[in-house]
Enzyme design. Structure first.
Site, PDB file in Angstrom:
ATOM      1  N   HIS A 112       5.999  14.275   4.348  1.00  0.00           N
ATOM      2  CA  HIS A 112       5.007  13.409   4.558  1.00  0.00           C
ATOM      3  C   HIS A 112       4.867  12.337   5.515  1.00  0.00           C
ATOM      4  CE1 HIS A 112       1.823  10.330   3.053  1.00  0.00           C
ATOM      5  NE2 HIS A 112       0.981  11.451   3.298  1.00  0.00           N
ATOM      6  N   ASP A 153      -1.676  14.108   3.810  1.00  0.00           N
ATOM      7  CA  ASP A 153      -1.933  13.707   2.353  1.00  0.00           C
ATOM      8  C   ASP A 153      -2.190  14.806   1.371  1.00  0.00           C
ATOM      9  OD1 ASP A 153      -1.657  11.200   3.474  1.00  0.00           O
ATOM     10  OD2 ASP A 153      -3.536  10.563   2.986  1.00  0.00           O
TER      11      ASP A 153
END
Length: 138
Positions: A63, A105
């Site tokens: 991420h 996300d």
């Protein structure tokens, strides 16, 4: 009230559009889990150094790398649009940059769900002092 204050302090130090990412995580995982991923391992939470400690921590590493590749908008503050479909998320909107943030996300939330069995409480509030190895490249 004290718990609310602690959560507010923790929320300030997390990268991304926290409210959207947190809501997305909760939806994908089917329960309220955001607090479990603050300051987990070496990469979940603010920043990241060292080597990911497990598959859950690797979700945060990926991420962080994904956010690092976003250009033209700010993944820490910009909002995006998405829809919920059968436990999954579909990123939408016309802005390709914001869609990229959403995809970062979405992939992370799905990664947490797919690796929830690797979550180990010993890595919650782990602390950067335990993450001194050289970081691997994205």
């Amino acid at each position: 009230m004290r718990t609310l204050w602690i959560m507010a302090v923790l929320l300030v130090g997390v990268e991304g559009n926290l409210w959207q990412f947190g809501k997305m995580m909760n939806y994908v995982m089917g329960q309220s889990v955001v607090y479990k991923y603050f300051y987990y391992g070496c990469y979940c939470g603010w920043g990241g150094i060292g080597q990911p400690r497990d598959a859950t921590d690797r979700c945060c590493f990926v991420h962080d790398c994904c956010y690092g590749k976003v250009t033209g908008c700010d993944p820490k503050t910009d909002s995006y649009t998405y829809s919920k479909e059968n436990g999954d998320v579909v990123c939408g909107g016309d802005d390709p940059c914001k869609k990229q943030i959403c995809e970062c996300d979405r992939v992370a939330a799905t990664c947490f769900r797919d690796n929830k069995d690797t979550y180990d409480m010993k890595y919650w509030l782990y602390g950067a002092k335990n993450c001194q190895e050289e970081s691997e490249p994205c």
